[in-house]
Write a protein that holds these residues in place. Sequence first.
Motif, mmCIF file in Angstrom:
data_model
loop_
_atom_site.group_PDB
_atom_site.id
_atom_site.type_symbol
_atom_site.label_atom_id
_atom_site.label_comp_id
_atom_site.label_asym_id
_atom_site.label_seq_id
_atom_site.Cartn_x
_atom_site.Cartn_y
_atom_site.Cartn_z
ATOM 1 N N LEU A 247 49.157 -1.617 -94.339
ATOM 2 C CA LEU A 247 48.280 -2.321 -95.261
ATOM 3 C C LEU A 247 48.552 -3.818 -95.271
ATOM 4 O O LEU A 247 47.617 -4.625 -95.277
ATOM 5 C CB LEU A 247 48.431 -1.744 -96.677
ATOM 6 N N TRP A 248 49.839 -4.211 -95.244
ATOM 7 C CA TRP A 248 50.161 -5.636 -95.263
ATOM 8 C C TRP A 248 49.656 -6.337 -93.998
ATOM 9 O O TRP A 248 49.177 -7.473 -94.056
ATOM 10 C CB TRP A 248 51.662 -5.848 -95.413
ATOM 11 N N GLN A 249 49.753 -5.641 -92.845
ATOM 12 C CA GLN A 249 49.265 -6.226 -91.607
ATOM 13 C C GLN A 249 47.744 -6.261 -91.579
ATOM 14 O O GLN A 249 47.131 -7.201 -91.050
ATOM 15 C CB GLN A 249 49.801 -5.440 -90.414
ATOM 16 N N ASP A 250 47.137 -5.247 -92.188
ATOM 17 C CA ASP A 250 45.683 -5.215 -92.308
ATOM 18 C C ASP A 250 45.186 -6.401 -93.125
ATOM 19 O O ASP A 250 44.225 -7.085 -92.752
ATOM 20 C CB ASP A 250 45.269 -3.905 -92.972
ATOM 21 N N ARG A 251 45.841 -6.664 -94.248
ATOM 22 C CA ARG A 251 45.439 -7.785 -95.094
ATOM 23 C C ARG A 251 45.725 -9.129 -94.415
ATOM 24 O O ARG A 251 44.966 -10.102 -94.581
ATOM 25 C CB ARG A 251 46.163 -7.707 -96.435
ATOM 26 N N LEU A 252 46.793 -9.205 -93.633
ATOM 27 C CA LEU A 252 47.093 -10.434 -92.904
ATOM 28 C C LEU A 252 46.014 -10.727 -91.871
ATOM 29 O O LEU A 252 45.564 -11.879 -91.729
ATOM 30 C CB LEU A 252 48.463 -10.321 -92.224
ATOM 31 N N PHE A 253 45.556 -9.697 -91.166
ATOM 32 C CA PHE A 253 44.501 -9.893 -90.177
ATOM 33 C C PHE A 253 43.200 -10.333 -90.844
ATOM 34 O O PHE A 253 42.497 -11.216 -90.331
ATOM 35 C CB PHE A 253 44.278 -8.615 -89.390
ATOM 36 N N ILE A 254 42.878 -9.739 -91.974
ATOM 37 C CA ILE A 254 41.663 -10.132 -92.695
ATOM 38 C C ILE A 254 41.760 -11.581 -93.154
ATOM 39 O O ILE A 254 40.788 -12.341 -93.070
ATOM 40 C CB ILE A 254 41.419 -9.181 -93.885
ATOM 41 N N TRP A 255 42.937 -11.994 -93.619
ATOM 42 C CA TRP A 255 43.129 -13.382 -94.042
ATOM 43 C C TRP A 255 42.976 -14.333 -92.863
ATOM 44 O O TRP A 255 42.349 -15.397 -92.980
ATOM 45 C CB TRP A 255 44.501 -13.537 -94.674
ATOM 46 N N LEU A 256 43.536 -13.963 -91.707
ATOM 47 C CA LEU A 256 43.410 -14.800 -90.512
ATOM 48 C C LEU A 256 41.945 -14.904 -90.076
ATOM 49 O O LEU A 256 41.478 -15.979 -89.676
ATOM 50 C CB LEU A 256 44.255 -14.220 -89.375
#
Length: 283
Positions: A247-256
């Motif tokens: 989930l944290w990596q998913d949210r990081l990708f969305i932010w990028l």
Amino acid sequence: MPTVNWMLLVAVLFLTASFRSSSALASAYGISVTGTMVVTVILASLVAHYYWKWPVWRTAMVMIPFLVVDLIFLGANLLKIVEGGWLPLAVGAALLLVMVTWRRGTSLLVDQSRKVDLPLADHLPMLERKFSDRVPGTAVFLTSHPENVPTALMHNLKHNKILHSRNIIVCIDTTDTPRIDEADRGKAKRISDAFTIVRLKFGFMEEPDVPRAILRRRLGLDLNPMQTSFYLSRRALRPSARSQMPLWQDRLFIWLARHSSDASQYFKIPTDRVIEVGTPVVI
């Protein structure tokens, strides 16, 4: 690149104010330099073997002596991690995390898009029959997969129920060379009365100017700039409970993805000629 340069400026000023002297920065500097030397030798070995076609024994004979020396220097500097050597390791780990997240998220996004993509060759006759009444003008659709129906085109047909008299599907390739000769900039292939596929090439050091490239006489499109509209697809990403990333990596990708450069500005498309079609995507 301007954003990267500003980030480097802020980072340098922060480090200078934090460490206050070159001697305090010596530990961080030593690990960063020797680590770069080790990585450079490894990359040079890959280039020599896979691109220069050197046999393994020749690559090893040339590169191993350099690698041994560099590893000795790196090992000596690793003793200074606590004294400040942790800084380049932390920065490197953060950059690696960002790159891995972007690569993984982009790969998942492409795989998900392929599940709903429609082959252009199979659906083109149906689209032309269904939308026989055309509106005047030219519509340009940017896509990375010209063999499929562009997402912006599908949503335009779905919501606006119109098809332009001329439709140009543009695919842009970035080459490994810094610049491309204007004579080799692009090729146009007409696949029907209403559709044309254009492939444009830009060097990795060039700023892609799509309107200028497709308006060149060499392509033979004979477009009127005032009657040409550019359709872009903008994905609105949402995290999924069944994502293949944490989930944290998913949210990081969305932010990028949200803070990535604007496509219309990057391709130098006039703002008054751009129509963006939003597409919600759950990854």
